[in-house]
Scaffold this motif. Sequence first.
Motif, PDB file in Angstrom:
ATOM      1  N   LYS A  26     -27.232-101.825 -46.023  1.00 60.86           N
ATOM      2  CA  LYS A  26     -27.917-101.112 -44.933  1.00 60.86           C
ATOM      3  C   LYS A  26     -26.999-100.068 -44.308  1.00 60.86           C
ATOM      4  CE  LYS A  26     -31.973-103.225 -44.519  1.00 60.86           C
ATOM      5  NZ  LYS A  26     -33.169-102.537 -44.929  1.00 60.86           N
ATOM      6  N   SER A  27     -25.701-100.379 -44.219  1.00 55.57           N
ATOM      7  CA  SER A  27     -24.756 -99.451 -43.599  1.00 55.57           C
ATOM      8  C   SER A  27     -24.361 -98.314 -44.538  1.00 55.57           C
ATOM      9  CB  SER A  27     -23.502-100.203 -43.149  1.00 55.57           C
ATOM     10  OG  SER A  27     -23.832-101.150 -42.155  1.00 55.57           O
ATOM     11  N   SER A  28     -24.598 -98.481 -45.834  1.00 58.79           N
ATOM     12  CA  SER A  28     -24.180 -97.472 -46.812  1.00 58.79           C
ATOM     13  C   SER A  28     -25.260 -96.444 -47.125  1.00 58.79           C
ATOM     14  CB  SER A  28     -23.770 -98.151 -48.125  1.00 58.79           C
ATOM     15  OG  SER A  28     -22.697 -99.025 -47.907  1.00 58.79           O
ATOM     16  N   PHE A  29     -26.508 -96.836 -47.013  1.00 52.20           N
ATOM     17  CA  PHE A  29     -27.600 -95.946 -47.400  1.00 52.20           C
ATOM     18  C   PHE A  29     -28.405 -95.544 -46.172  1.00 52.20           C
ATOM     19  CE2 PHE A  29     -26.705 -98.561 -51.144  1.00 52.20           C
ATOM     20  CZ  PHE A  29     -26.361 -97.565 -52.029  1.00 52.20           C
ATOM     21  N   PRO A  30     -28.348 -94.280 -45.782  1.00 52.99           N
ATOM     22  CA  PRO A  30     -29.024 -93.833 -44.558  1.00 52.99           C
ATOM     23  C   PRO A  30     -30.544 -93.729 -44.737  1.00 52.99           C
ATOM     24  CG  PRO A  30     -28.073 -91.966 -45.697  1.00 52.99           C
ATOM     25  CD  PRO A  30     -27.649 -93.194 -46.459  1.00 52.99           C
ATOM     26  N   TYR A  31     -31.223 -93.647 -43.613  1.00 54.09           N
ATOM     27  CA  TYR A  31     -32.642 -93.330 -43.609  1.00 54.09           C
ATOM     28  C   TYR A  31     -32.758 -91.809 -43.608  1.00 54.09           C
ATOM     29  CZ  TYR A  31     -34.270 -98.056 -42.817  1.00 54.09           C
ATOM     30  OH  TYR A  31     -34.567 -99.387 -42.971  1.00 54.09           O
ATOM     31  N   THR A  32     -33.644 -91.288 -44.434  1.00 51.05           N
ATOM     32  CA  THR A  32     -33.848 -89.841 -44.500  1.00 51.05           C
ATOM     33  C   THR A  32     -35.330 -89.527 -44.310  1.00 51.05           C
ATOM     34  OG1 THR A  32     -34.142 -89.837 -46.906  1.00 51.05           O
ATOM     35  CG2 THR A  32     -31.899 -89.512 -46.071  1.00 51.05           C
ATOM     36  N   ALA A  33     -35.572 -88.346 -43.801  1.00 49.35           N
ATOM     37  CA  ALA A  33     -36.944 -87.870 -43.636  1.00 49.35           C
ATOM     38  C   ALA A  33     -36.933 -86.347 -43.724  1.00 49.35           C
ATOM     39  CB  ALA A  33     -37.505 -88.311 -42.295  1.00 49.35           C
ATOM     40  N   THR A  34     -37.990 -85.796 -44.270  1.00 49.38           N
ATOM     41  CA  THR A  34     -38.151 -84.348 -44.303  1.00 49.38           C
ATOM     42  C   THR A  34     -39.250 -83.986 -43.321  1.00 49.38           C
ATOM     43  OG1 THR A  34     -37.442 -84.222 -46.601  1.00 49.38           O
ATOM     44  CG2 THR A  34     -38.689 -82.356 -45.735  1.00 49.38           C
ATOM     45  N   LEU A  35     -38.887 -83.192 -42.329  1.00 51.28           N
ATOM     46  CA  LEU A  35     -39.817 -82.788 -41.277  1.00 51.28           C
ATOM     47  C   LEU A  35     -40.138 -81.305 -41.451  1.00 51.28           C
ATOM     48  CD1 LEU A  35     -37.853 -84.630 -38.499  1.00 51.28           C
ATOM     49  CD2 LEU A  35     -40.066 -85.330 -39.403  1.00 51.28           C
ATOM     50  N   VAL A  36     -41.399 -80.953 -41.343  1.00 49.07           N
ATOM     51  CA  VAL A  36     -41.831 -79.583 -41.564  1.00 49.07           C
ATOM     52  C   VAL A  36     -42.217 -78.931 -40.237  1.00 49.07           C
ATOM     53  CG1 VAL A  36     -43.523 -78.095 -42.719  1.00 49.07           C
ATOM     54  CG2 VAL A  36     -42.634 -80.125 -43.886  1.00 49.07           C
ATOM     55  N   ILE A  37     -41.652 -77.746 -40.016  1.00 44.84           N
ATOM     56  CA  ILE A  37     -42.024 -76.926 -38.862  1.00 44.84           C
ATOM     57  C   ILE A  37     -42.937 -75.835 -39.394  1.00 44.84           C
ATOM     58  CG2 ILE A  37     -41.200 -75.383 -37.063  1.00 44.84           C
ATOM     59  CD1 ILE A  37     -38.520 -76.875 -37.177  1.00 44.84           C
ATOM     60  N   LEU A 162     -36.910 -79.429 -42.728  1.00 40.00           N
ATOM     61  CA  LEU A 162     -35.618 -79.906 -42.265  1.00 40.00           C
ATOM     62  C   LEU A 162     -35.439 -81.355 -42.699  1.00 40.00           C
ATOM     63  CD1 LEU A 162     -35.740 -78.537 -38.603  1.00 40.00           C
ATOM     64  CD2 LEU A 162     -34.740 -77.443 -40.609  1.00 40.00           C
ATOM     65  N   ARG A 163     -34.294 -81.643 -43.282  1.00 40.75           N
ATOM     66  CA  ARG A 163     -33.984 -83.007 -43.709  1.00 40.75           C
ATOM     67  C   ARG A 163     -33.140 -83.657 -42.630  1.00 40.75           C
ATOM     68  NH1 ARG A 163     -29.923 -85.363 -47.757  1.00 40.75           N
ATOM     69  NH2 ARG A 163     -30.935 -87.290 -48.391  1.00 40.75           N
ATOM     70  N   VAL A 164     -33.602 -84.805 -42.131  1.00 41.81           N
ATOM     71  CA  VAL A 164     -32.874 -85.572 -41.128  1.00 41.81           C
ATOM     72  C   VAL A 164     -32.295 -86.799 -41.815  1.00 41.81           C
ATOM     73  CG1 VAL A 164     -33.092 -86.901 -38.998  1.00 41.81           C
ATOM     74  CG2 VAL A 164     -34.332 -84.759 -39.254  1.00 41.81           C
ATOM     75  N   VAL A 165     -30.992 -87.001 -41.626  1.00 38.88           N
ATOM     76  CA  VAL A 165     -30.295 -88.146 -42.214  1.00 38.88           C
ATOM     77  C   VAL A 165     -29.754 -88.998 -41.072  1.00 38.88           C
ATOM     78  CG1 VAL A 165     -28.400 -88.881 -43.702  1.00 38.88           C
ATOM     79  CG2 VAL A 165     -29.664 -86.786 -44.241  1.00 38.88           C
ATOM     80  N   LEU A 166     -30.209 -90.265 -41.011  1.00 34.01           N
ATOM     81  CA  LEU A 166     -29.804 -91.185 -39.956  1.00 34.01           C
ATOM     82  C   LEU A 166     -28.956 -92.302 -40.553  1.00 34.01           C
ATOM     83  CD1 LEU A 166     -33.273 -91.494 -38.184  1.00 34.01           C
ATOM     84  CD2 LEU A 166     -31.333 -90.067 -37.483  1.00 34.01           C
ATOM     85  N   GLY A 167     -27.666 -92.295 -40.253  1.00 27.23           N
ATOM     86  CA  GLY A 167     -26.770 -93.342 -40.720  1.00 27.23           C
ATOM     87  C   GLY A 167     -26.832 -94.518 -39.765  1.00 27.23           C
ATOM     88  N   ILE A 168     -26.887 -95.728 -40.309  1.00 23.06           N
ATOM     89  CA  ILE A 168     -26.941 -96.920 -39.469  1.00 23.06           C
ATOM     90  C   ILE A 168     -25.802 -97.863 -39.796  1.00 23.06           C
ATOM     91  CG2 ILE A 168     -29.454 -96.775 -39.194  1.00 23.06           C
ATOM     92  CD1 ILE A 168     -29.697 -99.106 -41.138  1.00 23.06           C
TER      93      ILE A 168
END
Length: 174
Positions: A26-37, A162-168
Amino acid sequence: MKKFILIAIAFAFVSAGCGTVQSIIKSSFPYTATLVIPASSATGTTLTAMSEGTSFDQNFAVKGNNGSRVSDVHIVSAKMTATIPSDFNIGNLVSAKIYMAKANGESEVLVASRTDIGPNSGPSIVLDIDNTHFLDELVREKNVRIRMVYQLRNKINIDASLRVVLGISADPAK
């Protein structure tokens, strides 16, 4: 050689259920999302973009999501990068707040934000994290939703992704 490979695979499946291994995954692989404006977005108003958040370990979990094997999950890093067009200036945004929630929108939590985006920020920025909330419940979900609340500084001519990368970070469950 075949026995060694089979033993290694069997060990990997057995240890994948272990809380310590799950906390590392869980700590090694972030959550990612692509958000469109959208290009049709108005300037000077508060707008929203949403996408499903994904993580590598969700796709390869043994017996579903192993989020129950971790605890004290919180955000440790957040980054936003332009993907389409790759040279999109994130400085076109005045501010951005990133929220994480269950797929149905419940249990929404602010995880990152930036209220002072400079007009010449370029195609990538680091967001300020909000690690005051534990995300244990959210990482146990099969799907999570990432929502960005933003304000546009300048009118844009094409849709921007835009790609958002959230490290946990996560600890083994107690």
